[in-house]
Scaffold this active site. Structure first.
Site, PDB file in Angstrom:
ATOM      1  N   GLU A  93      14.569  36.079  -0.343  1.00  0.00           N
ATOM      2  CA  GLU A  93      15.115  36.525   1.021  1.00  0.00           C
ATOM      3  C   GLU A  93      15.584  35.249   1.107  1.00  0.00           C
ATOM      4  O   GLU A  93      15.216  34.730   2.268  1.00  0.00           O
ATOM      5  CB  GLU A  93      15.075  37.169   1.990  1.00  0.00           C
ATOM      6  CG  GLU A  93      15.134  37.363   3.285  1.00  0.00           C
ATOM      7  CD  GLU A  93      15.961  38.892   2.539  1.00  0.00           C
ATOM      8  OE1 GLU A  93      16.463  39.344   3.956  1.00  0.00           O
ATOM      9  OE2 GLU A  93      15.586  39.995   1.825  1.00  0.00           O
ATOM     10  N   SER A 120      16.585  42.269   4.270  1.00  0.00           N
ATOM     11  CA  SER A 120      15.809  43.199   5.226  1.00  0.00           C
ATOM     12  C   SER A 120      16.739  42.223   6.495  1.00  0.00           C
ATOM     13  O   SER A 120      16.184  42.439   7.897  1.00  0.00           O
ATOM     14  CB  SER A 120      14.047  42.589   5.634  1.00  0.00           C
ATOM     15  OG  SER A 120      13.893  40.627   5.660  1.00  0.00           O
ATOM     16  N   HIS A 141      18.189  48.478   3.534  1.00  0.00           N
ATOM     17  CA  HIS A 141      16.803  47.776   3.310  1.00  0.00           C
ATOM     18  C   HIS A 141      16.146  49.076   3.083  1.00  0.00           C
ATOM     19  O   HIS A 141      15.245  49.804   4.554  1.00  0.00           O
ATOM     20  CB  HIS A 141      16.648  47.205   4.917  1.00  0.00           C
ATOM     21  CG  HIS A 141      15.369  46.689   5.412  1.00  0.00           C
ATOM     22  ND1 HIS A 141      15.507  46.712   6.486  1.00  0.00           N
ATOM     23  CD2 HIS A 141      14.051  45.860   5.125  1.00  0.00           C
ATOM     24  CE1 HIS A 141      14.168  45.634   7.054  1.00  0.00           C
ATOM     25  NE2 HIS A 141      13.645  45.553   5.643  1.00  0.00           N
TER      26      HIS A 141
END
Length: 288
Positions: A93, A120, A141
């Site tokens: 991420e 996310s 997600h």
């Protein structure tokens, strides 16, 4: 871009916890998968983990019990993605990492192949801005474990094309996944609600107000949380949680998203949750 009944492989880029879980989900539906990671060790772990996850999914009725799983092929380079029907990116991420991978993928596949970023919290339009064809990018997600949880958050960016969204929805339907489509924003819906709760739960433990087991017991017994916030944090991966919180804090400036010291200390010590054998709980027996 119709991929719902397509027999071509689905590519999954990233063989970490989420990428492996997503690959299991696709394989369980009978679709072939090309799993890409530049780390051969990660690919080796995934090839050993996926059969166990497939068996678990069948036992939990999350995959057809009598279905033939799809064929898994692994690769170490994005250039080997020719002929796939869709690409699901599931790397760490970090904006720069995801952008670099997506740009590389966009150069390896045709304009009709949907590019799906599993994130996310990073806004889809931030990622789309670097691509030669921004209309190709859409967000998902998947929740962890992806092979058990059948609800998927779908995020359409301002420049995402209609055909891209339709192709993703068809793909998810073929995977027996329900989709809830939300607007693009930092953290979307699930992370904006869940991650500050996990941050606060960790902070309560760090402040000595309660143990991890006590926090989880209260949230389970009083508020109906299925696993408890700190077991959930361990399942997500504490490093992934810290990265997601940091991305939210950077984009919103809200203090509730700033990763607390209890989380960052565990990450510094290598206690990342279930995947490392230790987080808020000890999983060494599970991994042995």
């Amino acid at each position: 871009m119709g991929v719902g009944s397509d027999s071509r492989p689905v590519a999954v880029v990233g063989a970490g916890v989420m990428g492996t879980g997503i690959a299991t989900t696709v394989l369980g539906s009978g679709r072939p998968v090309v799993l890409v990671d530049n780390d051969p060790a990660a690919l080796d772990r995934a090839t050993h983990t996926i059969p166990l996850q497939l068996r678990h999914a069948r036992l939990m009725n999350a995959a057809p019990a009598d279905g033939q799983p799809g064929r898994l092929v692994t690769a170490t380079a994005v250039r080997e993605l020719g002929g796939v029907s869709a690409v699901i990116e599931a790397v760490s991420e970090h904006l720069t990492v995801k952008t670099a991978i997506l740009v590389e993928v966009a150069g390896a596949v045709g304009a009709d192949v949907p590019l799906v970023t599993n994130t996310s919290g990073i806004p889809i339009d931030e990622l789309a801005g670097a691509l030669p064809r921004p209309h190709q990018l859409v967000g998902t997600h998947f929740m962890n474990p992806a092979y058990l949880i059948d609800l998927v958050e779908v995020i359409r960016g301002p420049r995402t094309g209609e055909a891209t969204v339709a192709a993703l929805m068809a793909l998810l339907a073929g995977l027996r996944r329900r989709a809830v489509q939300v607007r693009d924003s930092p953290g979307f819906v699930t992370s904006r609600l869940l991650h500050p709760m996990l941050n606060d739960a960790a902070r309560l433990v760090g402040d000595g107000i309660a143990t991890a087991d006590e926090v989880d017991a209260l949230m389970q017994g009083c508020l109906g949380h299925r696993t408890g916030p700190l077991r959930t944090a361990d399942l997500i991966g504490l490093d992934n949680l810290v990265d997601s919180l940091a991305a939210l804090y950077e984009r919103t400036g809200e203090q509730r998203y700033r990763p607390c010291e209890q989380l960052t200390a565990k990450v510094r010590d290598g206690h990342l949750g279930r995947k490392s054998g230790r987080g808020f709980y000890d999983y060494t027996e599970v991994l042995s």
